[in-house]
Motif scaffolding. Sequence first.
Motif, short mmCIF file in Angstrom:
data_model
loop_
_atom_site.label_atom_id
_atom_site.label_comp_id
_atom_site.label_asym_id
_atom_site.label_seq_id
_atom_site.Cartn_x
_atom_site.Cartn_y
_atom_site.Cartn_z
N GLY A 108 0.92 -1.31 0.19
CA GLY A 108 0.11 -0.12 -0.17
C GLY A 108 0.92 1.19 -0.02
N TYR A 109 0.29 2.37 -0.22
CA TYR A 109 1.15 3.83 -0.15
C TYR A 109 0.16 4.80 -0.20
N SER A 110 0.40 5.71 0.42
CA SER A 110 0.03 7.18 0.56
C SER A 110 0.77 8.11 -0.26
N PRO A 111 0.34 9.24 -0.29
CA PRO A 111 1.11 10.24 -1.20
C PRO A 111 2.67 10.39 -1.07
N ARG A 112 3.11 10.10 0.11
CA ARG A 112 4.49 10.37 0.29
C ARG A 112 5.26 8.85 0.42
N VAL A 113 5.10 8.02 0.98
CA VAL A 113 5.51 6.65 1.21
C VAL A 113 4.80 5.42 0.72
N ALA A 114 5.69 4.47 0.37
CA ALA A 114 5.05 3.23 0.13
C ALA A 114 5.35 2.01 1.07
N LEU A 115 4.67 1.17 1.35
CA LEU A 115 4.96 0.07 2.47
C LEU A 115 4.67 -1.08 1.81
N GLY A 116 5.42 -2.08 1.70
CA GLY A 116 5.22 -3.33 1.14
C GLY A 116 5.57 -4.25 1.91
N VAL A 117 4.67 -5.33 2.62
CA VAL A 117 4.66 -6.57 3.42
C VAL A 117 4.35 -7.71 2.74
N LEU A 171 5.74 12.30 8.41
CA LEU A 171 6.33 11.64 7.32
C LEU A 171 5.09 11.50 6.44
N GLN A 172 3.87 11.21 6.72
CA GLN A 172 2.78 11.63 5.91
C GLN A 172 1.63 12.23 6.61
N PRO A 173 1.55 13.65 6.58
CA PRO A 173 0.58 14.49 7.17
C PRO A 173 -0.87 13.77 6.87
N LYS A 174 -2.01 13.69 7.81
CA LYS A 174 -2.98 13.43 7.63
C LYS A 174 -3.66 14.13 6.88
N ARG A 211 -3.99 14.46 0.19
CA ARG A 211 -4.63 13.31 -0.80
C ARG A 211 -3.79 13.00 -2.12
N PHE A 212 -3.99 12.02 -2.65
CA PHE A 212 -3.40 12.01 -4.14
C PHE A 212 -4.13 12.89 -4.94
N VAL A 213 -3.26 13.41 -5.84
CA VAL A 213 -3.59 14.46 -6.81
C VAL A 213 -3.21 14.24 -7.99
N ALA A 214 -4.05 14.29 -9.29
CA ALA A 214 -3.65 13.92 -10.50
C ALA A 214 -2.67 15.15 -10.94
N LEU A 215 -1.53 14.96 -11.67
CA LEU A 215 -0.63 15.97 -12.10
C LEU A 215 -1.49 17.11 -12.83
N GLY A 216 -1.11 18.09 -12.41
CA GLY A 216 -1.74 19.46 -12.93
C GLY A 216 -3.08 19.95 -12.52
N VAL A 217 -3.59 18.84 -11.59
CA VAL A 217 -4.96 19.23 -10.82
C VAL A 217 -4.66 19.73 -9.41
N GLN A 218 -5.27 20.81 -9.11
CA GLN A 218 -4.92 21.10 -7.78
C GLN A 218 -6.39 20.82 -6.92
#
Length: 693
Positions: A637-646, A680-683, A686-693
Motif C-alpha cells: 500500500g501507499y500514501s502520497p509520500r510513502v510506500a509500504l510493502g509487506v 512522514l505523511q500528514p493526515k 490526498r493523491f492529486v492528478a498531475l496538473g490538478v489542484q
Amino acid sequence: MEHRDSPSSPAAKKQSLGFRIFKGFLYSLFFAVILILTLSIGAAGVVAGYVASLVKDQPVLSKADFEKKLTGWSQNSQAFFRDGQLIGQLRGDENRKIVTAEQVSPYLIKAFIATEDQQFYEHHGVVPKALFRAALQQVMHSSVTTGGSTITQQVVKNTILQDQSQTHERKAREIFIALRMEKMFSKKDILNAYLNSTYYGKDPNGRNMLGVEAAAKGIFDVSAKDLNLAQAAYIAGMVQRPNAYNPFFADDGSTLKAGKERMKVVLDRMLKTHKITKQEYDQALAFNLQASLAKPKPSAYEKYRYVMDAVEKQAAEALMKVDGLDPAQLRKQGKYWATMEEYRKRVLTGGYHIETTLDKNLLDTMEQTTNRIKFAPPANIRVKVGPKGNRKWVVKKNQLQQVGATLIDVKTGALLAFVGGRETKVNHALDYPRQPGSTIKPLLDYGPALDLGLITPETKIKDEELKAADGTGKTYKNANKKYAGDVTAREALAKSLNIPAIKVFRMVGKERAFSYLEKMGFRFHPYDGEASAIGGLTYGFTVQRMTAGYAALANHGQFNEPYMIQKIIDSSGKVVYEHKQKPVQVYSPNAAYTTTDMLRDVIKNGTGKLIGQRIRGYDIAGKSGTTQNQYDVWFIGYSPRVALGVWVGYDYNKKMYNDTVAKEAWATYFKAIMQSDPNLQPKGERFVALGVQ
C-alpha cells in the motif's frame, strides 16, 4: 670408563656459561659486521655481495614502495543513518582506525619513546649498543631484557617484512631496511606508521586490535587522544607481548595483573627519562585501571544485522558502478559473486564513511512492531532435500512464520526502513524473491492497459471460464472458484478477480506488458507467459522491488530505483560515490493516478478493506496478493509520500491458513510508523492528478 659432567654439575654449568658468552660474542659480532658493511660508503661492493646474500629474498624497495606499505593501511568502514547517527562499524576480524601522532595523547608518545626507543629522534634506524646488549641478553637467557629493536625496526618488522621469526637472516633484512627507511622518511612519518601498525591482541568482543586507536577503544573505550597517563603506559607496555598483557586474554585476571606490573615498568622509565613528574607518576599508580576497562557490548551486527549485511552488499555494488561495472551484466556473465566478494572486502577494509537513507527511528519502530504482530505459532515443515533423483523427506522443526517489509520514499526511491525477518539469516525484504500473487496486477496488467488507452476504470470485462492460450487445456479460475459475469475494470481489480486480469494482459500483449516491468528493473524469465498476469512467474520479486513499483504509481508514474546508499566517502575525505536520481517515466501521470484511484477502491470495499477499517484519516491505495497454494501472502500500500510493502510466509513452502496476516501486519506497521513520525505523511493529504489542484 670416561667420566662426563652431568648437566647440573658445576663444571657443566661453567662450560655452558662459557659457551653462551662465546655464542653471544659471535651473535653481536655478526650484527656488527652487518652494520659496518651497510653503513660503510666505501664497502658498496662488499655490501652488494655479503649483505645482498642475506637479503636475497627481500626486494630493494623504492620510496613509492615504502609509501604504499606505510600509508596503505586497511581500516574499518562505518555506516551512518540519514541524520548522521552512527549505525556501527562494518565487520572484520581486525579493528583499526588510522591516527597521527597529533591525534593521540602526548602521554602515549612519551611512553613509547621512554620504553621502546629512547634515542628515537637521534639514531638513524638502529642503535648498535642496544642491539648488542639485546643479543647478549637473548643468548644468555637473561631474566631482564631491554629490547634491541628501535621503533623504526619494529615498523619494518610489522609493515614491510611482516615476519616475527628470530632468524639472523630476518634480523639482517630488518636492519638493512630500517637504515634505508630512515634516509627516505621523517621521524614523524615513521612514528605515525608505528602507531598504526602495532598489534594489541583481541578486544572484549573478540576482534583483533591493530593500532593505538583500536587499542584505546578496545581496552578502555576511549579515543587514543583521551588516554590518561596510566592507560597510555599500559598500552605502551603491551607492545612486546600483547597477549600476555591483554587484560581480556585470561579470565582469571592473570594477564591484567601482568599488564599492570608492566605498566609500572613503563612509568618507571618515563620518570627516569624525565617524561613525567613524580606527582604524575604517583597519580598514575593510584589510578583504578580495572574500573576503566571497556565492557563487552553488542556490535551493530547484533542489533542491526540485516542493515549491516545490506550496507556491505549495496556499498560494494556502488563501488562496482564507480569502476564502470554493471552488477546486472555481471550476473548474466556468471561473474557477479566473485566480483562481489572482491568489492565487499574493499568496503570492509577501506575506511569508508558510508551514509545511508535509513531512518533510525523508523527502523527501530518497525523492528519493535514486528514483535507485536500475531504471527502463526512455529511449525514443523516436511520438505524434500538432497540432489535431484536422490532426494529425501526431512522435517524442519519449529519454523517461524517470516515477514519482509520495506518502507520507501515515493519521491526519491530512498529506502527509509525495512524488516528483514524473524531470527533468520535470510533478508526477506531485500534479497528473497517470492511469487507476488495478485500484487502484480496493477503493475503488469491494469497500469499498462490504462497507459495505452486500452481500458478505462469503467470498461466492462466478462468474468467467465477462460482457457489458457498455450493449448494445454488448462482453465483459469478465481480464488473463490466462482465467476462474476460482467464487471468493470475497477470492480475486477478491487475484488482481485483473475479472469479479467488475464484478459487485460492479453489486450496489452506479453511483450508490451513486460516492457513496463523491465523499465523498473524487474527480472523475469523469457518463458514467463500470461500466467504472470496473476502472479505466476518463474523467479518472483523481492519486497523492495514490488514496493518500488507501487511507489512509481504514487509518484505520477515516475519510477526511481530503490536505494539505500546515499554517499560513500573514502578515508581521505573524498566523495567516491553519491547517489544520483535517474527517474524513468513508466506510466503516464494520468494512468498512474487512475490506477491509484482504482486501488483506493481496494481499500474502501475490496480485498483490502481491513486496511480501510483500521487506518483512518489517510489517503491510501494498495493491493493484496496470495499465491496459488497460499504459500505467500502480501499487501502493498501507499500514501502520497510513502510506500509500504509487506510479505508473510515461511522459508519453506507451507500453506498459510490465515491469508489476512499480511494485511494485519501492514496496518500495524503503518499505524506505528505514523505515530513515530507524523510528518512522514500528514493526515488529510490526498493523491492529486498531475496538473490538478
